[in-house]
Design a protein around this motif. Structure first.
Motif, PDB file in Angstrom:
ATOM      1  N   LEU A 142       4.826  -6.188  24.364  1.00 19.12           N
ATOM      2  CA  LEU A 142       5.930  -7.145  24.402  1.00 19.12           C
ATOM      3  C   LEU A 142       6.382  -7.475  25.821  1.00 19.12           C
ATOM      4  O   LEU A 142       6.792  -8.597  26.092  1.00 19.12           O
ATOM      5  CB  LEU A 142       7.120  -6.589  23.604  1.00 19.12           C
ATOM      6  N   LEU A 159       2.396 -10.546  18.241  1.00 18.70           N
ATOM      7  CA  LEU A 159       1.461 -10.261  17.143  1.00 18.70           C
ATOM      8  C   LEU A 159       0.235 -11.170  17.240  1.00 18.70           C
ATOM      9  O   LEU A 159      -0.908 -10.727  17.045  1.00 18.70           O
ATOM     10  CB  LEU A 159       2.157 -10.449  15.791  1.00 18.70           C
ATOM     11  N   MET A 171       0.577  -2.120  20.200  1.00 20.12           N
ATOM     12  CA  MET A 171       0.973  -3.522  20.076  1.00 20.12           C
ATOM     13  C   MET A 171       2.396  -3.727  20.610  1.00 20.12           C
ATOM     14  O   MET A 171       2.663  -4.683  21.347  1.00 20.12           O
ATOM     15  CB  MET A 171       0.897  -3.984  18.628  1.00 20.12           C
ATOM     16  N   LEU A 183      -6.127  -6.242   8.805  1.00 16.85           N
ATOM     17  CA  LEU A 183      -4.697  -6.402   9.122  1.00 16.85           C
ATOM     18  C   LEU A 183      -4.384  -7.810   9.621  1.00 16.85           C
ATOM     19  O   LEU A 183      -3.297  -8.342   9.371  1.00 16.85           O
ATOM     20  CB  LEU A 183      -4.285  -5.397  10.203  1.00 16.85           C
ATOM     21  N   SER A 217      12.381  -0.423  18.830  1.00 17.13           N
ATOM     22  CA  SER A 217      13.226  -1.573  18.498  1.00 17.13           C
ATOM     23  C   SER A 217      12.892  -2.212  17.156  1.00 17.13           C
ATOM     24  O   SER A 217      13.713  -2.918  16.587  1.00 17.13           O
ATOM     25  CB  SER A 217      13.125  -2.643  19.596  1.00 17.13           C
ATOM     26  N   HIS A 218      11.689  -1.991  16.647  1.00 18.07           N
ATOM     27  CA  HIS A 218      11.330  -2.703  15.426  1.00 18.07           C
ATOM     28  C   HIS A 218      10.214  -2.001  14.661  1.00 18.07           C
ATOM     29  O   HIS A 218       9.513  -1.142  15.195  1.00 18.07           O
ATOM     30  CB  HIS A 218      10.896  -4.137  15.748  1.00 18.07           C
ATOM     31  N   LEU A 219      10.097  -2.399  13.416  1.00 19.65           N
ATOM     32  CA  LEU A 219       9.054  -1.897  12.510  1.00 19.65           C
ATOM     33  C   LEU A 219       8.270  -3.110  12.018  1.00 19.65           C
ATOM     34  O   LEU A 219       8.848  -4.178  11.804  1.00 19.65           O
ATOM     35  CB  LEU A 219       9.717  -1.194  11.314  1.00 19.65           C
ATOM     36  N   THR A 247      -2.032  -8.342   1.076  1.00 17.70           N
ATOM     37  CA  THR A 247      -2.197  -9.541   0.257  1.00 17.70           C
ATOM     38  C   THR A 247      -3.658  -9.975   0.132  1.00 17.70           C
ATOM     39  O   THR A 247      -4.000 -10.752  -0.753  1.00 17.70           O
ATOM     40  CB  THR A 247      -1.387 -10.695   0.883  1.00 17.70           C
ATOM     41  N   ASN A 248      -4.510  -9.480   1.025  1.00 21.15           N
ATOM     42  CA  ASN A 248      -5.927  -9.867   0.973  1.00 21.15           C
ATOM     43  C   ASN A 248      -6.797  -8.797   0.298  1.00 21.15           C
ATOM     44  O   ASN A 248      -8.003  -8.750   0.521  1.00 21.15           O
ATOM     45  CB  ASN A 248      -6.444 -10.160   2.384  1.00 21.15           C
ATOM     46  N   GLU A 251       5.943  -4.388   8.874  1.00 21.07           N
ATOM     47  CA  GLU A 251       5.466  -4.089   7.521  1.00 21.07           C
ATOM     48  C   GLU A 251       4.342  -5.062   7.171  1.00 21.07           C
ATOM     49  O   GLU A 251       4.517  -6.279   7.248  1.00 21.07           O
ATOM     50  CB  GLU A 251       6.605  -4.234   6.512  1.00 21.07           C
ATOM     51  N   ALA A 290       1.723  -6.402   4.235  1.00 24.21           N
ATOM     52  CA  ALA A 290       1.486  -6.435   2.783  1.00 24.21           C
ATOM     53  C   ALA A 290      -0.004  -6.705   2.561  1.00 24.21           C
ATOM     54  O   ALA A 290      -0.561  -7.638   3.155  1.00 24.21           O
ATOM     55  CB  ALA A 290       2.324  -7.529   2.136  1.00 24.21           C
ATOM     56  N   LEU A 349       8.402 -11.553  18.841  1.00 25.90           N
ATOM     57  CA  LEU A 349       7.551 -10.584  18.141  1.00 25.90           C
ATOM     58  C   LEU A 349       6.321 -11.269  17.560  1.00 25.90           C
ATOM     59  O   LEU A 349       5.205 -10.729  17.594  1.00 25.90           O
ATOM     60  CB  LEU A 349       8.348  -9.894  17.024  1.00 25.90           C
ATOM     61  N   GLU A 370      -5.337 -10.476   8.631  1.00 29.97           N
ATOM     62  CA  GLU A 370      -5.235 -11.464   7.551  1.00 29.97           C
ATOM     63  C   GLU A 370      -4.091 -11.156   6.599  1.00 29.97           C
ATOM     64  O   GLU A 370      -3.937 -11.817   5.577  1.00 29.97           O
ATOM     65  CB  GLU A 370      -6.566 -11.496   6.781  1.00 29.97           C
ATOM     66  N   MET A 371      -3.313 -10.137   6.889  1.00 28.47           N
ATOM     67  CA  MET A 371      -2.244  -9.747   5.961  1.00 28.47           C
ATOM     68  C   MET A 371      -0.924 -10.427   6.321  1.00 28.47           C
ATOM     69  O   MET A 371      -0.689 -10.771   7.472  1.00 28.47           O
ATOM     70  CB  MET A 371      -2.029  -8.225   6.013  1.00 28.47           C
ATOM     71  N   ASP A 372      -0.062 -10.572   5.297  1.00 25.99           N
ATOM     72  CA  ASP A 372       1.301 -11.048   5.528  1.00 25.99           C
ATOM     73  C   ASP A 372       2.092  -9.950   6.237  1.00 25.99           C
ATOM     74  O   ASP A 372       1.906  -8.762   5.959  1.00 25.99           O
ATOM     75  CB  ASP A 372       1.985 -11.384   4.205  1.00 25.99           C
ATOM     76  N   VAL A 373       2.976 -10.388   7.119  1.00 28.89           N
ATOM     77  CA  VAL A 373       3.710  -9.441   7.957  1.00 28.89           C
ATOM     78  C   VAL A 373       5.204  -9.716   7.889  1.00 28.89           C
ATOM     79  O   VAL A 373       5.631 -10.866   7.798  1.00 28.89           O
ATOM     80  CB  VAL A 373       3.227  -9.583   9.425  1.00 28.89           C
ATOM     81  N   ASP A 374       5.984  -8.654   7.906  1.00 25.62           N
ATOM     82  CA  ASP A 374       7.432  -8.802   7.995  1.00 25.62           C
ATOM     83  C   ASP A 374       7.938  -7.845   9.078  1.00 25.62           C
ATOM     84  O   ASP A 374       7.463  -6.711   9.178  1.00 25.62           O
ATOM     85  CB  ASP A 374       8.076  -8.452   6.649  1.00 25.62           C
ATOM     86  N   PHE A 375       8.849  -8.315   9.901  1.00 25.15           N
ATOM     87  CA  PHE A 375       9.426  -7.468  10.951  1.00 25.15           C
ATOM     88  C   PHE A 375      10.801  -6.978  10.517  1.00 25.15           C
ATOM     89  O   PHE A 375      11.547  -7.696   9.868  1.00 25.15           O
ATOM     90  CB  PHE A 375       9.596  -8.253  12.257  1.00 25.15           C
ATOM     91  N   GLU A 376      11.100  -5.757  10.924  1.00 26.81           N
ATOM     92  CA  GLU A 376      12.461  -5.263  10.746  1.00 26.81           C
ATOM     93  C   GLU A 376      12.978  -4.857  12.119  1.00 26.81           C
ATOM     94  O   GLU A 376      12.394  -4.001  12.784  1.00 26.81           O
ATOM     95  CB  GLU A 376      12.479  -4.072   9.797  1.00 26.81           C
ATOM     96  N   TRP A 377      14.030  -5.486  12.545  1.00 25.21           N
ATOM     97  CA  TRP A 377      14.597  -5.257  13.872  1.00 25.21           C
ATOM     98  C   TRP A 377      15.634  -4.155  13.757  1.00 25.21           C
ATOM     99  O   TRP A 377      16.541  -4.235  12.935  1.00 25.21           O
ATOM    100  CB  TRP A 377      15.226  -6.555  14.380  1.00 25.21           C
TER     101      TRP A 377
END
Lengths: 323, 334
Positions: free
Chosen positions: A227, B232, A223, B206, A247-249, A255-256, A251, A253, B228, B208-215
């Motif tokens: 970019l 996605l 993925m 995946l 450059s990035h991670l 939630t489903n 995460e 959750a 980003l 349908e999940m909430d996502v958070d990015f860390e730069w």
């Protein structure tokens, strides 16, 4: 039992290899607590070996000189050296052939591709092959595997299912004999969310387990690499990249979730998803180690997706693609 | 180059043969496996409910009739691994499939099972499943230790990579590649997740999940975050295509999903032995439509129709240019 430390380059060796120091290597604020938790649970250890490389992406292979430099630095500290290798295309096999030529007798190579084992057998019999964790087949889907262990099995079928889920491809003595025929006497694995049955270690194979991260799934389609491509050209298998994964991670959750684990997190770095060990998982692992069924623990303070230093430095500036 | 079609019931045989299938594959999950392991552990790479036959009599009827129509039948025993407790059951299953039932090949991914079956001298040949992740020529040379007659390449290989592998090992072993209907967001042989109905496939879950990015760099601007997020969204769109365009079908009822029709002329030229249509669990209509589409293109390639004309025909057959143009519905870029 031996402790191995996964390093990203020679700079990691410029200082004491204490857990306090190495558990701060992961730059991510989301992941560093995982490494810290594991370090606290472990207490004090002495590393006798270093692992270097990645199991998940051939675009992260180091240069020949880079590998030789790291191996030399590791040996100068009196430590054993293990080179972790990924699953690869034909191009990756050719690249690995050049890399393996720079290694020395007694060095280990963790292979995660049967082609790499064949390469080792045909051209590098002086190197020690170790079956990597991608070839240790087991279900390790953290969405649901932990749920199986939460309550006692309701009936015989549920008990048999749970017992099978705690085992892996290494469960059969015949499989271990087969590996031995190919010169493989060491197997690496992940610490499973559902717990592990390491009874197979009694058959003489040496077991190494990684902590504090386990892999969930990996892909030749990345993925992050998308970019820098036009929309229609994104997500092609094995496509060249600029190490955008550095450059990035990401995460996720859960939630489903249909279960109670909606706070569970998964981590995507480049082309591979990982789970983090929980405190009970770490305790279970140390119980196995205490019982003598684990020959080696491999501490990976960072997610194992670090680009070789020279390549990371060459990463280009952000380019926004118009689509 | 043969057309390999999925089948899960005797009733589908006549229709598939008439549509152009030249080889068949299926699965069997006996009752005792389900009784022992519930639905949580799969005997092969399809859910026991819907993707496989359940009884020996059904299997025998299917194989006899297929042989009567001169179609070989291959059976999947391609779980990534079997435990020590499971292996005797699987070996017995293989012996019976080869002996009493007379299947032509067993599709296997676990190298331990491959090694054991190669020692049994069964009449059925061995095919290496795509789950074995034979991504390079050296891996196939290793697997040749177990005497397979065919290797099914993973979906993630490009046309150029397939050609190189075929040149390297194609004289020693048949090469089969994916052609239609179902993708995999991950490297199938290195995906440790389950598709169990309680949670579904990890890749779609995946989305349908909430996502958070860390730069990991000093400045994480709004612009970078938007960049980003767009990527996605594109990735989630790609996963939708990989999963058969949301498991849908075209307004004409034709199958959606990953497709390699445009690559058939190249695959024919390379000497690829077989084109696999995915979907044992699919409806009979979808299977029939899939076989007909592949047959239409294969016949043109066999007749030497120029590649660009074949590609035009393939796009016309699909009749969904916006999906072809998306770039996300192709197994292989040509």
């Amino acid at each position: 039992m031996e402790w191995s430390l996964h390093i990203a380059g020679t700079s990691d060796l410029e200082g004491d290899l204490t857990l306090d120091r190495v558990s701060a290597w992961e730059p991510s604020a989301k992941l560093q607590p995982v490494a810290r938790l594991a370090a606290q649970a472990v207490g004090k250890v002495e590393f006798s070996r270093c692992a270097y490389g990645t199991e998940f992406c051939e675009h992260l292979l180091p240069s020949s000189d880079g590998l030789a430099e790291v191996a030399r630095a590791v040996r100068e500290r009196g430590l054993g050296f293990t080179f972790l290798t990924p699953y690869v295309s034909n191009a990756g096999i050719a690249q690995l052939r050049r890399l393996l030529e720079r290694m020395e007798p007694g060095d280990e190579v963790a292979f995660n591709d049967w082609g790499v084992l064949n390469l080792l057998r045909r051209g590098f019999p002086h190197l020690t092959p170790v079956q990597g964790r991608l070839l240790n087949k087991s279900l390790r889907d953290p969405r649901v595997m932990g749920v199986y262990g939460e309550s006692p099995a309701a009936d015989a079928a549920a008990a048999a299912t749970f017992a099978a889920l705690q085992r892996s491809s290494a469960d059969c003595a015949g499989y271990l004999d087969l590996l031995a025929r190919f010169g493989v006497r060491d197997v690496e694995m992940d610490n499973l969310p559902q717990g592990m049955d390491l009874g197979f270690a009694d058959h003489g194979v040496r077991v190494a387990v990684y902590l504090p991260f386990g892999f969930i799934s990996t892909s030749r389609v990345c993925m992050a690499a998308g970019l820098h491509y036009r929309k229609a050209d994104k997500f092609q298998p094995g496509a060249p990249c600029r190490h955008e994964c550095q450059s990035h991670l990401v995460e996720y959750a859960y939630t489903n979730s249909p279960f109670s684990n909606r706070d569970q997190k998964f981590y995507l770095k480049g082309n591979t998803y990982f789970y983090a060990h929980t405190e009970p998982m770490l305790c279970g692992l140390f119980d196995h180690a205490g019982a003598g069924r684990v020959a080696r623990l491999v501490f990976q303070p960072r997610l194992p997706m670090t680009a070789p230093a020279a390549a990371a430095a060459a990463e280009p500036e952000l380019v926004l693609v118009t689509v | 180059m043969k057309i390999l079609a999925p089948i899960r019931a005797f009733d589908e045989l006549e229709m598939l043969a008439a549509s152009g299938a030249e080889e068949l594959y299926s699965g069997i999950v006996p009752r005792e496996w389900m009784d022992r392991y519930t639905g949580a552990i799969w005997l092969n790479r399809r859910s026991p409910n819907g993707g496989s036959l359940e009884t020996w009599s059904e299997m025998k009827q299917l194989v006899d009739a297929a042989h009567g129509a001169k179609l070989p039948v291959f059976i999947t025993l391609n779980a990534p691994y079997y435990t020590a407790e499971q292996l005797p059951l699987v070996l017995e299953l293989a012996r019976r499939l080869s002996g009493d039932i007379g299947v032509d090949a067993l599709i296997v991914s676990d190298i331990h099972l491959m090694a054991r079956l190669s020692e049994e001298n069964l009449a059925a040949k061995l095919h290496v499943s795509s789950v074995a992740a034979s991504l390079n020529s050296e891996a196939i040379r290793f697997l040749m230790n177990f005497g397979p007659s065919r290797v099914i390449l993973p979906r993630s290989l490009t046309v150029a990579e397939i050609e190189e592998i075929t040149q390297d090992v194609g004289r020693d072993v048949e090469i089969e590649v994916f052609m239609l209907n179902d993708g995999c967001a991950f490297e199938e042989g290195f995906c440790a997740t389950t598709h169990h109905h309680s949670v579904g496939a990890f890749c779609t879950s995946l989305s349908e999940m909430d996502v958070d990015f860390e730069w990991n760099r000093p400045v994480f601007t709004r612009r970078r975050r938007d960049w980003l997020m767009r990527n996605l969204a594109d990735y989630r769109r790609w996963v939708w295509y990989v999963n058969g365009n949301g498991c849908g079908s075209t307004p004409k009822g034709l199958p959606y999903g990953p497709c390699g029709l445009c690559a058939i002329p190249d695959l024919e030229r390379m000497g690829v032995a077989s084109l696999k249509i995915v979907g044992r669990e699919a409806s009979p209509f979808k299977k029939m439509a899939s076989v007909r589409m592949v047959r239409d293109i294969v016949e043109r390639a066999r007749a030497g129709v120029p590649k660009l004309h074949v590609i035009e025909r393939a796009r016309a057959l699909r009749d969904e240019p916006e999906h072809c143009d998306s770039g996300y519905m192709c197994y292989y870029k040509v």
